[in-house]
Design a protein around this motif. Structure first.
Motif, PDB file in Angstrom:
ATOM      1  N   ASP A 210       0.834  -1.197   0.000  1.00 32.52           N
ATOM      2  CA  ASP A 210       0.000   0.000   0.000  1.00 32.52           C
ATOM      3  C   ASP A 210       0.870   1.249   0.000  1.00 32.52           C
ATOM      4  O   ASP A 210       2.090   1.176   0.137  1.00 32.52           O
ATOM      5  CB  ASP A 210      -1.014  -0.013   1.151  1.00 32.52           C
ATOM      6  CG  ASP A 210      -0.383   0.272   2.492  1.00 32.52           C
ATOM      7  OD1 ASP A 210       0.837   0.075   2.632  1.00 32.52           O
ATOM      8  OD2 ASP A 210      -1.114   0.691   3.406  1.00 32.52           O
ATOM      9  N   LYS A 212       0.956   4.678   2.016  1.00 30.83           N
ATOM     10  CA  LYS A 212       0.328   5.320   3.177  1.00 30.83           C
ATOM     11  C   LYS A 212       0.397   6.842   3.136  1.00 30.83           C
ATOM     12  O   LYS A 212      -0.445   7.514   3.707  1.00 30.83           O
ATOM     13  CB  LYS A 212       0.987   4.842   4.465  1.00 30.83           C
ATOM     14  CG  LYS A 212       0.623   3.418   4.848  1.00 30.83           C
ATOM     15  CD  LYS A 212       0.880   3.144   6.323  1.00 30.83           C
ATOM     16  CE  LYS A 212       0.487   1.732   6.703  1.00 30.83           C
ATOM     17  NZ  LYS A 212       1.469   0.712   6.290  1.00 30.83           N
ATOM     18  N   GLY A 224      -4.791   6.598   5.898  1.00 33.10           N
ATOM     19  CA  GLY A 224      -5.220   5.201   6.015  1.00 33.10           C
ATOM     20  C   GLY A 224      -4.728   4.370   4.831  1.00 33.10           C
ATOM     21  O   GLY A 224      -4.683   3.145   4.907  1.00 33.10           O
ATOM     22  N   TYR A 267      -2.658  -9.976   9.134  1.00 30.93           N
ATOM     23  CA  TYR A 267      -1.950  -9.123   8.174  1.00 30.93           C
ATOM     24  C   TYR A 267      -0.593  -8.805   8.791  1.00 30.93           C
ATOM     25  O   TYR A 267      -0.519  -8.166   9.834  1.00 30.93           O
ATOM     26  CB  TYR A 267      -2.840  -7.910   7.966  1.00 30.93           C
ATOM     27  CG  TYR A 267      -2.291  -6.611   7.436  1.00 30.93           C
ATOM     28  CD1 TYR A 267      -0.939  -6.323   7.309  1.00 30.93           C
ATOM     29  CD2 TYR A 267      -3.187  -5.625   7.053  1.00 30.93           C
ATOM     30  CE1 TYR A 267      -0.508  -5.100   6.830  1.00 30.93           C
ATOM     31  CE2 TYR A 267      -2.763  -4.394   6.581  1.00 30.93           C
ATOM     32  CZ  TYR A 267      -1.421  -4.144   6.473  1.00 30.93           C
ATOM     33  OH  TYR A 267      -1.011  -2.931   6.014  1.00 30.93           O
ATOM     34  N   ASN A 283      -1.595  -6.678  11.979  1.00 33.43           N
ATOM     35  CA  ASN A 283      -2.970  -6.214  12.060  1.00 33.43           C
ATOM     36  C   ASN A 283      -3.844  -7.464  12.060  1.00 33.43           C
ATOM     37  O   ASN A 283      -3.528  -8.434  11.360  1.00 33.43           O
ATOM     38  CB  ASN A 283      -3.326  -5.324  10.872  1.00 33.43           C
ATOM     39  CG  ASN A 283      -2.500  -4.049  10.874  1.00 33.43           C
ATOM     40  OD1 ASN A 283      -2.438  -3.342  11.867  1.00 33.43           O
ATOM     41  ND2 ASN A 283      -1.828  -3.780   9.773  1.00 33.43           N
ATOM     42  N   ARG A 285      -6.777  -8.205  10.909  1.00 35.78           N
ATOM     43  CA  ARG A 285      -7.880  -8.000   9.970  1.00 35.78           C
ATOM     44  C   ARG A 285      -7.291  -7.869   8.585  1.00 35.78           C
ATOM     45  O   ARG A 285      -6.074  -7.858   8.435  1.00 35.78           O
ATOM     46  CB  ARG A 285      -8.576  -6.696  10.347  1.00 35.78           C
ATOM     47  CG  ARG A 285      -7.490  -5.615  10.461  1.00 35.78           C
ATOM     48  CD  ARG A 285      -7.952  -4.244  10.689  1.00 35.78           C
ATOM     49  NE  ARG A 285      -6.830  -3.358  10.943  1.00 35.78           N
ATOM     50  CZ  ARG A 285      -6.063  -2.793  10.028  1.00 35.78           C
ATOM     51  NH1 ARG A 285      -6.282  -3.010   8.758  1.00 35.78           N
ATOM     52  NH2 ARG A 285      -5.053  -2.009  10.365  1.00 35.78           N
ATOM     53  N   GLY A 287      -6.311  -5.544   5.349  1.00 34.16           N
ATOM     54  CA  GLY A 287      -5.926  -4.146   5.204  1.00 34.16           C
ATOM     55  C   GLY A 287      -6.954  -3.397   4.366  1.00 34.16           C
ATOM     56  O   GLY A 287      -7.744  -4.003   3.641  1.00 34.16           O
ATOM     57  N   ASP A 288      -6.920  -2.099   4.481  1.00 31.26           N
ATOM     58  CA  ASP A 288      -7.771  -1.243   3.667  1.00 31.26           C
ATOM     59  C   ASP A 288      -6.861  -0.165   3.103  1.00 31.26           C
ATOM     60  O   ASP A 288      -6.325   0.627   3.897  1.00 31.26           O
ATOM     61  CB  ASP A 288      -8.874  -0.643   4.551  1.00 31.26           C
ATOM     62  CG  ASP A 288      -9.836   0.234   3.774  1.00 31.26           C
ATOM     63  OD1 ASP A 288      -9.456   0.723   2.697  1.00 31.26           O
ATOM     64  OD2 ASP A 288     -10.963   0.445   4.248  1.00 31.26           O
ATOM     65  N   PRO A 289      -6.526  -0.115   1.851  1.00 36.92           N
ATOM     66  CA  PRO A 289      -7.178  -0.694   0.669  1.00 36.92           C
ATOM     67  C   PRO A 289      -6.621  -2.023   0.148  1.00 36.92           C
ATOM     68  O   PRO A 289      -6.947  -2.398  -0.978  1.00 36.92           O
ATOM     69  CB  PRO A 289      -6.949   0.397  -0.377  1.00 36.92           C
ATOM     70  CG  PRO A 289      -5.583   0.934  -0.051  1.00 36.92           C
ATOM     71  CD  PRO A 289      -5.456   0.839   1.442  1.00 36.92           C
ATOM     72  N   GLU A 290      -5.828  -2.748   0.950  1.00 36.38           N
ATOM     73  CA  GLU A 290      -5.292  -4.020   0.425  1.00 36.38           C
ATOM     74  C   GLU A 290      -6.415  -5.021   0.128  1.00 36.38           C
ATOM     75  O   GLU A 290      -6.341  -5.792  -0.828  1.00 36.38           O
ATOM     76  CB  GLU A 290      -4.315  -4.643   1.432  1.00 36.38           C
ATOM     77  CG  GLU A 290      -3.025  -3.859   1.612  1.00 36.38           C
ATOM     78  CD  GLU A 290      -3.114  -2.827   2.725  1.00 36.38           C
ATOM     79  OE1 GLU A 290      -4.217  -2.325   3.005  1.00 36.38           O
ATOM     80  OE2 GLU A 290      -2.063  -2.529   3.325  1.00 36.38           O
TER      81      GLU A 290
HETATM   82  N1  GLY Z   1      -3.561  -0.058   4.700  1.00 36.73           N
HETATM   83  C1  GLY Z   1      -3.107  -0.166   6.021  1.00 36.73           C
HETATM   84  C2  GLY Z   1      -4.020  -0.790   6.973  1.00 36.73           C
HETATM   85  O1  GLY Z   1      -5.084  -1.280   6.640  1.00 36.73           O
HETATM   86  O2  GLY Z   1      -3.679  -0.838   8.149  1.00 36.73           O
END
Ligand code: GLY
Ligand code: AMP
Length: 420
Positions: A210, A212, A224, A267, A283, A285, A287-290
Motif C-alpha cells: 500500500d 500510506k 489510512g 496481516y 494487524n 484484519r 488491510g484497507d485498501p489491500e
Molecule cells: N492499509 C493499512 C491498513 O489497513 O492498516
C-alpha cells in the motif's frame, strides 16, 4: 445463510461484494455499510462498538454468521462476546487481537520466539526514554502502545523530533497508558503478507503493497492508505517460506501458548531486506485498501472459505487466485487526512463502466434520495485488474478522471516502484 458484515469502509464493500456472489448466501446485511453496500446488501444503521445493540439485531434477525471488518471491535472482544452466545463470528478473540492492540505485546512475542524484527526498548519513564536517545543512531522510530490507526508511529530523523514525539506520547496525546516503544529504523522495502486461519490451519491470502503517505512519491502525512497493488513485487517462493517459518508459524505457536487459537485474517506488515523478512507490525484484519486490491484476484468462493474457517476445515478448502495484477487508486476528499468537507454530492458515479476487471468500491459515502454524498476522507476505491500493473493503473485512472469529482484528489503514481 444470513450474514452480517460489520464496518463501513472500502474493505467492507469489497468483502460484501465477494460474499454477495456466493451460492451459500441467502441474505446479506452491512452494519452500518455505505452507499456502495446498499446496492448489494441491506444496510443497518447500528454502532458496531455497541455489542448489546448488535446482539439485539443478531437475535431478532437470526443471523448465522458475523464477519468483522475493522480492528476496534476485535480488540475490544466482539468475538468472545458473540461466541459466548453461540453465534458464529469470523475474526480473532480479544487475546489474539492484542497482536494489533498492543505493539509491546507483539514485540515480546518476537523476543521470546526469535521472530526477526527491529531491535527495541520499552520505556515507562519519559526521562529514561529521552536519555536512551543520546546513544541511539538516527533515524529512529518512536511508537505509542495504542490502537492509533498508524498515528502513534513517528519515524524521526533527528534527536529533536524523536524527543518531541516521546514528550507527545507521555503527555497523553494517545491516551493515558504512558509507555513508549523505541525501535531501530529498518531499511528495506515494505510488503504486506496476509494469511487466513481457522485456529489450526492457515493458508496464504496473497500479498500487497500500500501507499500510506498522502503525496506522490510517498511524501507528506500518513493516511489510512492512498492506494495499493497486489501481488507485491517482492514475493518469491524462498521469501514466502522464510515468512511462514520465521514469522507466521512462531506467532501462531505463541498464540496457542497463551491458550488461544487464531481465527480470522492476519496481516503481517513486513520490511524485506536482501530477501529476508522482518516483522514491523501485525494487524488482526484485512488491510484497507489491500482488501479491495486483493479480493478481485480471488477465484474461490470467499464465503465458503470463511465458513470453513469457522468450522476448522480450512485444510479441506483450496484457495485459488487469478494470475493477474491488481491496482487500487483511492479517491479522497480535498483536505484529507486533515480537515475536509462532508456531505458533498458525487454526481455521475452510476454512469461509470464497471465489470469483472474494473470495480469501484465505496468507502466514506452515503446515499440519500438516490443521490450519493461523500461523508469521509477516503471516498471511493478504483480497482482494476489486468496482465500488467501499468494497464491496471491506466484503467483505474481512466474511470477516476471520467468521474471528475471536483471535491476529490488522488495519487496518480500508485505502484510507481513496480511500474517504472
Ligand atoms: N492499509 C493499512 C491498513 O489497513 O492498516
Ligand atoms: P506501524 O503502524 O507499526 O506499521 O508503522 C507505520 C509505518 O511506519 C510502517 O508502515 C513503516 O513505514 C514505518 N515503520 C514502523 N516501524 C518501522 C521500523 N522499525 N523501521 C522502519 N520503518 C518503520
Amino acid at each position: 445463510m444470513k450474514i452480517a458484515i460489520l464496518g463501513s469502509g472500502g474493505r467492507e464493500h469489497a468483502l460484501a461484494l465477494k460474499i454477495s456472489k456466493s451460492p451459500k448466501l441467502n441474505k446479506l446485511y452491512c452494519i452500518p455499510g455505505n452507499a456502495g453496500t446498499s446496492n448489494i446488501a441491506e444496510n443497518v444503521n447500528l454502532d458496531i462498538n455497541n455489542f448489546i445493540e448488535l446482539n439485539k439485531f443478531v437475535d431478532g434477525h437470526n443471523i448465522d454468521l458475523l464477519v468483522v471488518g475493522p480492528e476496534k471491535p476485535l480488540v475490544d472482544g466482539i468475538v468472545d462476546f458473540f461466541e459466548k452466545k453461540n453465534i458464529k463470528i469470523f475474526g480473532p478473540r480479544k487475546k489474539s487481537a492484542r497482536l494489533e492492540g498492543s505493539k509491546i505485546f507483539t514485540k515480546k512475542i518476537c523476543e521470546k520466539y526469535k521472530i526477526p524484527t527491529a531491535k527495541f526498548g520499552i520505556f515507562e519513564k519519559k526521562n529514561e526514554a529521552i536519555e536512551f536517545l543520546y546513544n541511539s543512531k538516527m533515524p529512529i522510530v518512536i511508537k505509542a502502545d495504542v490502537l492509533a490507526s498508524g498515528k502513534g508511529v513517528f519515524v524521526c530523523n533527528d534527536f529533536a523530533s524523536a524527543k518531541k514525539s516521546i514528550i507527545k506520547i507521555f503527555d497523553g496525546e494517545f491516551g493515558r497508558d504512558h509507555k513508549v516503544l523505541i525501535e531501530e529504523f529498518l531499511e528495506g522495502d515494505e510488503m504486506s503478507y496476509f494469511i487466513i486461519s481457522d485456529g489450526e490451519n492457515f493458508k496464504s491470502f496473497n500479498t500487497a503493497q500500500d501507499h500510506k503517505r498522502v503525496g506522490e512519491g510517498d511524501v507528506g502525512k500518513n493516511t489510512g492508505g492512498m492506494g495499493a497493488y497486489s501481488p507485491s513485487g517482492l514475493i518469491n517462493e524462498e521469501l514466502e517460506i522464510k515468512i511462514i517459518n520465521k514469522i507466521i508459524k512462531p506467532t501462531l505457536k505463541a498464540i496457542r501458548e497463551i491458550n488461544d487459537e487464531y481465527k480470522g485474517f492476519l496481516y503481517a506488515g513486513l520490511m524485506i531486506k536482501n530477501n529476508e523478512p522482518y516483522l514491523i507490525e501485525y494487524n488482526v484484519r484485512m488491510g484497507d485498501p489491500e482488501c479491495q486490491t486483493i479480493l478481485p484476484l480471488l477465484k474461490s468462493d470467499l464465503l465458503d472459505i470463511i465458513i470453513s474457517c469457522c468450522e476448522k476445515k480450512l485444510d479441506k478448502n483450496n484457495i485459488e487466485w487469478h494470475n493477474k495484477k491488481s491496482l487500487c487508486v483511492v479517491l479522497c476528499s480535498k483536505g484529507y487526512p486533515e480537515n475536509y468537507k462532508k456531505n458533498i454530492e458525487i454526481p455521475n458515479i452510476s454512469e461509470l463502466n464497471q465489470d469483472r476487471n474494473n470495480i469501484i468500491y465505496h468507502a466514506g459515502t452515503k446515499i440519500e434520495n438516490d443521490k450519493i454524498y461523500a461523508i469521509g476522507g477516503r471516498v471511493l476505491n478504483f480497482v482494476s485488474i489486468s496482465d500488467e500493473f501499468k494497464n491496471s493503473r491506466n484503467q483505474a485512472m481512466e474511470s477516476i478522471k471520467k468521474l471528475n469529482w471536483k471535491n476529490g484528489f488522488f495519487r496518480s503514481d500508485i505502484g510507481y516502484k513496480i511500474i517504472n
